[in-house]
Design a protein around this motif. Sequence first.
Motif, PDB file in Angstrom:
ATOM      1  N   ILE A 195      -9.965  -2.679   2.520  1.00  0.00           N
ATOM      2  CA  ILE A 195      -9.971  -3.967   3.221  1.00  0.00           C
ATOM      3  C   ILE A 195      -9.004  -4.941   2.558  1.00  0.00           C
ATOM      4  CG2 ILE A 195     -11.423  -6.050   3.517  1.00  0.00           C
ATOM      5  CD1 ILE A 195     -13.481  -4.319   4.780  1.00  0.00           C
ATOM      6  N   THR A 196      -8.988  -4.949   1.252  1.00  0.00           N
ATOM      7  CA  THR A 196      -8.081  -5.847   0.529  1.00  0.00           C
ATOM      8  C   THR A 196      -6.625  -5.472   0.800  1.00  0.00           C
ATOM      9  OG1 THR A 196      -9.777  -6.021  -1.161  1.00  0.00           O
ATOM     10  CG2 THR A 196      -7.611  -6.832  -1.752  1.00  0.00           C
ATOM     11  N   LYS A 197      -6.346  -4.194   0.765  1.00  0.00           N
ATOM     12  CA  LYS A 197      -4.988  -3.712   1.026  1.00  0.00           C
ATOM     13  C   LYS A 197      -4.571  -4.077   2.456  1.00  0.00           C
ATOM     14  CE  LYS A 197      -1.314  -1.732  -0.153  1.00  0.00           C
ATOM     15  NZ  LYS A 197      -0.493  -2.391  -1.151  1.00  0.00           N
ATOM     16  N   LEU A 198      -5.505  -3.914   3.352  1.00  0.00           N
ATOM     17  CA  LEU A 198      -5.221  -4.216   4.757  1.00  0.00           C
ATOM     18  C   LEU A 198      -4.901  -5.698   4.948  1.00  0.00           C
ATOM     19  CD1 LEU A 198      -6.580  -2.428   7.584  1.00  0.00           C
ATOM     20  CD2 LEU A 198      -6.906  -4.858   7.762  1.00  0.00           C
ATOM     21  N   GLN A 199      -5.664  -6.539   4.259  1.00  0.00           N
ATOM     22  CA  GLN A 199      -5.404  -7.982   4.358  1.00  0.00           C
ATOM     23  C   GLN A 199      -3.990  -8.299   3.874  1.00  0.00           C
ATOM     24  OE1 GLN A 199      -8.699  -9.176   1.968  1.00  0.00           O
ATOM     25  NE2 GLN A 199     -10.068  -9.464   3.696  1.00  0.00           N
TER      26      GLN A 199
ATOM     27  N   ASP B 171       5.492  -5.818  13.500  1.00  0.00           N
ATOM     28  CA  ASP B 171       5.848  -4.525  14.030  1.00  0.00           C
ATOM     29  C   ASP B 171       6.998  -3.882  13.260  1.00  0.00           C
ATOM     30  OD1 ASP B 171       3.999  -4.068  15.992  1.00  0.00           O
ATOM     31  OD2 ASP B 171       4.971  -5.459  17.354  1.00  0.00           O
ATOM     32  N   LEU B 172       7.537  -4.636  12.322  1.00  0.00           N
ATOM     33  CA  LEU B 172       8.643  -4.097  11.543  1.00  0.00           C
ATOM     34  C   LEU B 172       8.108  -3.416  10.290  1.00  0.00           C
ATOM     35  CD1 LEU B 172      11.109  -7.103  11.639  1.00  0.00           C
ATOM     36  CD2 LEU B 172      11.176  -5.056  13.028  1.00  0.00           C
ATOM     37  N   GLN B 173       8.929  -2.566   9.750  1.00  0.00           N
ATOM     38  CA  GLN B 173       8.550  -1.987   8.465  1.00  0.00           C
ATOM     39  C   GLN B 173       8.866  -3.013   7.398  1.00  0.00           C
ATOM     40  OE1 GLN B 173       9.793   2.292   9.995  1.00  0.00           O
ATOM     41  NE2 GLN B 173      10.317   1.906   7.897  1.00  0.00           N
ATOM     42  N   TYR B 174       7.994  -3.153   6.464  1.00  0.00           N
ATOM     43  CA  TYR B 174       8.195  -4.143   5.417  1.00  0.00           C
ATOM     44  C   TYR B 174       7.856  -3.457   4.106  1.00  0.00           C
ATOM     45  CZ  TYR B 174       7.379  -8.374   2.673  1.00  0.00           C
ATOM     46  OH  TYR B 174       7.387  -9.338   1.710  1.00  0.00           O
ATOM     47  N   LEU B 175       8.816  -3.020   3.419  1.00  0.00           N
ATOM     48  CA  LEU B 175       8.713  -2.305   2.147  1.00  0.00           C
ATOM     49  C   LEU B 175       8.209  -0.857   2.273  1.00  0.00           C
ATOM     50  CD1 LEU B 175       7.058  -5.049  -0.117  1.00  0.00           C
ATOM     51  CD2 LEU B 175       9.465  -4.468  -0.023  1.00  0.00           C
ATOM     52  N   TYR B 176       7.445  -0.604   3.290  1.00  0.00           N
ATOM     53  CA  TYR B 176       6.776   0.694   3.364  1.00  0.00           C
ATOM     54  C   TYR B 176       7.408   1.605   4.422  1.00  0.00           C
ATOM     55  CZ  TYR B 176       3.299  -2.067   0.892  1.00  0.00           C
ATOM     56  OH  TYR B 176       2.672  -2.877  -0.006  1.00  0.00           O
ATOM     57  N   ASP B 177       6.960   2.850   4.441  1.00  0.00           N
ATOM     58  CA  ASP B 177       7.475   3.791   5.441  1.00  0.00           C
ATOM     59  C   ASP B 177       6.918   3.479   6.825  1.00  0.00           C
ATOM     60  OD1 ASP B 177       8.924   5.107   3.599  1.00  0.00           O
ATOM     61  OD2 ASP B 177       7.398   6.632   3.179  1.00  0.00           O
ATOM     62  N   ASP B 178       5.696   2.948   6.843  1.00  0.00           N
ATOM     63  CA  ASP B 178       5.101   2.624   8.142  1.00  0.00           C
ATOM     64  C   ASP B 178       5.096   1.112   8.348  1.00  0.00           C
ATOM     65  OD1 ASP B 178       3.282   2.021   6.202  1.00  0.00           O
ATOM     66  OD2 ASP B 178       1.565   2.964   7.175  1.00  0.00           O
ATOM     67  N   SER B 179       4.976   0.680   9.595  1.00  0.00           N
ATOM     68  CA  SER B 179       4.859  -0.753   9.857  1.00  0.00           C
ATOM     69  C   SER B 179       3.413  -1.173   9.598  1.00  0.00           C
ATOM     70  CB  SER B 179       5.235  -1.058  11.306  1.00  0.00           C
ATOM     71  OG  SER B 179       4.209  -0.639  12.166  1.00  0.00           O
ATOM     72  N   SER B 180       3.210  -2.477   9.456  1.00  0.00           N
ATOM     73  CA  SER B 180       1.845  -2.929   9.167  1.00  0.00           C
ATOM     74  C   SER B 180       0.912  -2.598  10.325  1.00  0.00           C
ATOM     75  CB  SER B 180       1.836  -4.418   8.871  1.00  0.00           C
ATOM     76  OG  SER B 180       2.394  -5.132   9.938  1.00  0.00           O
ATOM     77  N   ARG B 181       1.463  -2.620  11.552  1.00  0.00           N
ATOM     78  CA  ARG B 181       0.624  -2.279  12.706  1.00  0.00           C
ATOM     79  C   ARG B 181       0.204  -0.809  12.652  1.00  0.00           C
ATOM     80  NH1 ARG B 181      -2.126  -5.896  14.203  1.00  0.00           N
ATOM     81  NH2 ARG B 181      -2.727  -4.632  15.964  1.00  0.00           N
TER      82      ARG B 181
ATOM     83  N   ASP C  62      -3.484   0.626  12.517  1.00  0.00           N
ATOM     84  CA  ASP C  62      -3.952   1.603  13.508  1.00  0.00           C
ATOM     85  C   ASP C  62      -4.484   2.875  12.851  1.00  0.00           C
ATOM     86  OD1 ASP C  62      -3.506  -0.029  15.628  1.00  0.00           O
ATOM     87  OD2 ASP C  62      -1.491   0.718  16.056  1.00  0.00           O
ATOM     88  N   LYS C  63      -3.871   3.235  11.724  1.00  0.00           N
ATOM     89  CA  LYS C  63      -4.298   4.444  11.019  1.00  0.00           C
ATOM     90  C   LYS C  63      -5.751   4.312  10.556  1.00  0.00           C
ATOM     91  CE  LYS C  63      -2.186   5.645   7.044  1.00  0.00           C
ATOM     92  NZ  LYS C  63      -0.993   5.917   6.269  1.00  0.00           N
TER      93      LYS C  63
END
Lengths: 246, 433
Positions: free
Chosen positions: B264-268, B45-55, B59-60
């Motif tokens: 899909i690869t990016k999401l993984q 749920d945290l941001q990790y390198l990016y502007d958005d969180s992985s969740r 969800d996007k």
Amino acid sequence: MTKLIFLGCLSKTKYQETCKNAIKIIKTLDSEFEILEDVPCCGALAYHIGSDSELKTHVEYVNDWFKSKNISNIVTICAGCYNYLTKYYPQFLGEDFKIEVKHLIQFMAQKENLAKLNLKNLGKPLKVSYHDACHLRNAELPVIEEPRIILESIENVELKELDNNKKNSICCGAGGGVYSVFKENSDHNSKLIFDQLKRGKALLTACPFCYTALYRVRNDNQIKKPVIKFEDFIVKIMEGVDPLVD
Amino acid sequence: MTEKGKELFDKVKENINILQTEGTLEKQFGDFWKLACTIKTRQHDLQYLYDDSSREFVDKYRETLIKMREDFVNHMDDYVEKCINIMRKKNFTVYYAKTNEEAQKIFMEELGDTKTIYKSKSNQAKDIGIIDILKTNNIKIKETDLGDVLVQLFKYELPSFQVGPGAHFTEEEIAAKIKEVYDVDLEPKAHAIVDFFRNTYRKELLNDIKVSLTSANAISAEDGTIVLGENEGNISLITRATEKHIVVCGITKIVPNILDAVLITKLQSRINNVSYNYISLISGPSNTSDIQGTSVQGMYGAKEVVVILVDDWRTKAAKKNLFYKEFLKCIGCKSCIFPCTASRAFGNIFASKYGLGGIAIIRDYIHNGIEAAVEDGLFLCTSCENCYHWCPVSINLGEILRKMKKEASEKGLAPPYLDQYKEKIFKEKNPFK
């Protein structure tokens, strides 16, 4: 038409005080709700261990019982009963299941009911946390915002969210009948929930299964902060008693 | 409860005892895993390198992904056919294996006289039984993902985490192991260990590979491109510096087009907070047309790329509408494992030879039946459905596991107490009476 308070087997057997409290809240809000004798078990615990035909027979039996008592509305105090009655009864029975089922928390959170309860904590300002039970957050109509609406409505009570909350809450480890056979699951997971209880002075839960696991793990780990059943907390607030005192 | 049920229950209980006994490998892994899950569940749920969180990232794209996967499951035959046709045109050697056994046979034929194989992590190869058949045939399996290299070095045979196998070994343990096996003194630090393998193993990877094995993160049906994500560079090396690169995966790795495959690869990568610093898009064997425009296969990269697409249970699950049909939508991101209540509490005893968690137990059920699943700890699942909430394609694993529990119960394999509850509910209408 009869409005039924559906206590649930676990609360009925183990938590009579909570049953009394739940009845008190429900009756305060709608005096037409009643307690009936020999209410059958909803069957939730058998869901993953019974065959479809066994379950259907049971669900039909319960529905016939509801019909015989002319039940039109149900308020459950158990999270498991709510989940099961609203998700699986319509699945097994289709149109034949016509009863409006609400969980006590949903029922309380209705605007007019909250106004009627007009909850005020007469003691010192109090911070509490709420544990989202899987049975409520996973239900067909999830009960997630309602407990928050209720807690936020109480004067002098502030909700401090756990890190994992709402849909991402940590399961106490007692669900799916696991508690009766493999308590080690709750040893870890219920403890994790308490670990997230930082600024909250008490942990509230609306599920008797979660309560059972959390209460045991609290004792085993000599945790000072209490775990309180939602309805017990509300009644203490209603009665102007310190909700943290047992 | 049957005799077999009692035996399996005792086995699970014994596993729990081992898990709680100081000094056992299970306990060591379990302690590591508890910590890893707690951190990861929050970190998601945290941001990790990016502007958005992985969740938020998941969800996007959730709706797009669900639609993409449902479309695939509903038109599996068409996508497979389309994919195979285009791959053949692009000079891949393509096989469609109806069963795992057929895939294993093809694989051994393609391997020919080669006695050593270099492989990437390839969870699919485990699922398809390639690893088992290699072992049976005494083929030397050389892992290249560092986590797997360590697992191999330690001869660790218990289930470990599919995304980070070997992550539970401490620096001290690894340094000691290297001393024991290679007689090399290393500072017990991650960078020293990595340097050791870079300096010794990398040369071998660049010079000595006849046949390499990978799976695929996704394959585009539109242009037959295989997408492989990694962060170490091992996949880049073993798919290029080899004579033959064999790809083995289930047909469910196919997606409509290259953008879907990359998504899909990016999401993984995002969902597991791992950096896929390299993403390979492989559209055929190495090739040059630099001499008079004549196309010649096998310049510097792989001379041959063999793709074995395996059906086994997949078409059957779709056509017969089996209760685990939903599982066909799985993109293999493993995001269902961290938030799993049972996995957190029971580490590698809520697992199978296919890895940790519910997905690995479902695989064991599909290949080896309900008794295997009960032994893997099926009844440790609390049905909390965290797996379902975290799944980017909304597969209700909890429901699949519930159906498996039903089957187990019908066969007399449910643990005691649960059986008693059932009797009390149906007969006395109160389980606690």
